[in-house]
Write a protein that holds these residues in place. Sequence first.
Motif, PDB file in Angstrom:
ATOM      1  N   UNK A 185       0.823  -1.205   0.000  1.00  0.00           N
ATOM      2  CA  UNK A 185       0.000   0.000   0.000  1.00  0.00           C
ATOM      3  C   UNK A 185       0.859   1.257   0.000  1.00  0.00           C
ATOM      4  N   UNK A 186       0.309   2.347  -0.501  1.00  0.00           N
ATOM      5  CA  UNK A 186       1.023   3.626  -0.494  1.00  0.00           C
ATOM      6  C   UNK A 186       0.027   4.742  -0.207  1.00  0.00           C
ATOM      7  N   UNK A 187       0.421   5.642   0.711  1.00  0.00           N
ATOM      8  CA  UNK A 187      -0.403   6.781   1.114  1.00  0.00           C
ATOM      9  C   UNK A 187       0.376   8.053   0.834  1.00  0.00           C
ATOM     10  N   UNK A 188      -0.269   9.025   0.258  1.00  0.00           N
ATOM     11  CA  UNK A 188       0.378  10.302  -0.027  1.00  0.00           C
ATOM     12  C   UNK A 188      -0.428  11.061  -1.054  1.00  0.00           C
ATOM     13  N   UNK A 189       0.278  11.922  -1.787  1.00  0.00           N
ATOM     14  CA  UNK A 189      -0.380  12.719  -2.806  1.00  0.00           C
ATOM     15  C   UNK A 189       0.235  12.498  -4.167  1.00  0.00           C
ATOM     16  N   UNK A 268       0.129  -5.817   3.383  1.00  0.00           N
ATOM     17  CA  UNK A 268       1.277  -6.280   4.163  1.00  0.00           C
ATOM     18  C   UNK A 268       2.162  -5.135   4.624  1.00  0.00           C
ATOM     19  N   UNK A 269       2.316  -4.115   3.818  1.00  0.00           N
ATOM     20  CA  UNK A 269       3.134  -2.970   4.188  1.00  0.00           C
ATOM     21  C   UNK A 269       2.551  -1.726   3.531  1.00  0.00           C
ATOM     22  N   UNK A 300      -0.405  -4.048  10.337  1.00  0.00           N
ATOM     23  CA  UNK A 300       0.268  -3.883   9.046  1.00  0.00           C
ATOM     24  C   UNK A 300       1.575  -3.135   9.288  1.00  0.00           C
ATOM     25  N   UNK A 301       2.630  -3.489   8.547  1.00  0.00           N
ATOM     26  CA  UNK A 301       3.901  -2.788   8.653  1.00  0.00           C
ATOM     27  C   UNK A 301       3.769  -1.398   8.023  1.00  0.00           C
ATOM     28  N   UNK A 302       4.324  -0.394   8.679  1.00  0.00           N
ATOM     29  CA  UNK A 302       4.257   0.984   8.201  1.00  0.00           C
ATOM     30  C   UNK A 302       5.678   1.482   7.961  1.00  0.00           C
TER      31      UNK A 302
END
Length: 567
Positions: A185-189, A268-269, A300-302
Amino acid sequence: VHEPIQYPVFAGRVGIFLLFYSLAGPQCLMQRRCSVHQIYGILLALVAAFAYAASVLTGVRAGKDDSVLSSTLHEIAPLTDQRPEALSTAAASVEEATATRSGNGSAFATHSPLPPLGAAPFWDHSNLFVSPDTREDKIRSTKERFEADFPMAREVLSNLPLLGDFTRLEPFLGKLARGERVSVGVIGGSVPWGVECVMTPKTKGVGVDPSGIFVCSYIVRLVSWLRSVSSSPISIKNLCTRAATSDVTADRLQLLLKKTHAAEDGIDVIFVDTLANDRTGYVSSYEVLLRMLLELTPPVAVFGNLIANARDLIWDAYATTKESMAKILVHYDLPRFDAVELVREHPWFWEKDPDTSLGMFTHPSWRTHQLISDVLSSMLGRHWSSCCSNREPLRKLPPRVLPEPWGCKQCIEDLWPCRYPKTFLDAYNNNDIARVKIVSGDWRLYADAVGKPGWISMEENSVMHFPLSFGPHPKIRISYLRSYENMGEADAYLLSNPEKRIRLDGLWDGNATKRKETQLQLAVWTSDKLSMPKSGDDTLVVVSLPGRPMNGKGPWVKTKLTAVTAC
């Protein structure tokens, strides 16, 4: 390897042949009148049967170990053509695989068919994602030119410290080693999304991953490397919201994770990269976002990424935000990559193309995206190659007991999204179109830029209704667009009490500069600002208004809302 198998198999075949040759064997036993020739044939047949059974069991075990050995050699072979030092790595891997068969192998060799990547190249430049219509010779020359100019020396990669608790990445890395399905997964803009990550300003369409992220972004390049060293099916979960600060992202996160973090297909991450949009001081919102992720079930791994153009950090608010976010990552001991510090030490890391202006501002160029991917793959590979020589790798993440907040505790509580929202209307969800009522004017749900939908009005006094339900502690949260020009204002009030209103200002204040550019903002209202019914229903009314002039321009009328939540 195969000699212990071949002789028993050969003996078994000969014995079986002799058994058939002496077909009278069983009959002579019944009659107790066997010749010496028949007795020898029967004995050899029995020995052959035991030998053949042993050979089958030995072959099964050896076949499994051979797959580890062949996988290791398969992954290392192309690397030996690139770096002479990798020859010693290949030899060590062969010894490890052989030792594992005899029961003396390390835990790492037992649990992972991945090569020990710490001493060999751990990046994948097989596809640099140039324009789809580029000729083959151009693609080849681009790759050769990139690697010829590749400034990321092995010494730089190998000396980058592994900051934070990398053991929490081991369940993810172990699944890759075993070839199991994984999800990144990816969080941002717009930075992790890969905006402006192109070869030239004209090649806007370099391709899109099934997740919706541009294939030239560092997260897609990282997954490309993972696929080159693992047989795992790997998917990307796009949790990004372009132009959104962490508080807006946190509001949408519950909906996004509900769709993507189900127990049967969990993430998973998650790589968190929000610095570019949080640069004006959204520190508490960033901490809220991280705490929400660390409280997820299953855990979940961050991984925290601090990615920004160091040139922009001469702005005090940006530099202060970055330093605070770095301290928050240290406070929670999260694995992290501080690209800003790397750029300060090695300015070439953030490439600036004077001819195209790519990489000159907020968005990194495609070469910088590739270098970010190389650093991340290096960190993952180095940890996995060294973590488990004397212990079992962590196979399952335990739930975390979170420390006290790093920053303002009351700010964390005030900014925390509704744990159980009674109403959530989101412009990204097409099912919400019918729930919102356009009363008058030109309010309409559409995307005025790629990947950026919202309820938009371009006419003064356009009216829209949002039906809301409230819990015992009512609160309203609205995400709306702000910029340095071209934006108007809006009045918001509850239908039951039109006298009590709140103004949404689409423009930054008069001292704002283009450094703030265009961003989604979060407005939070409690009962002291609007008279919300406890455990009841009401309607939120939004009316578009002309804004104020800015720098001799305007006023403008455009208003854009992206989400409305009621607690």
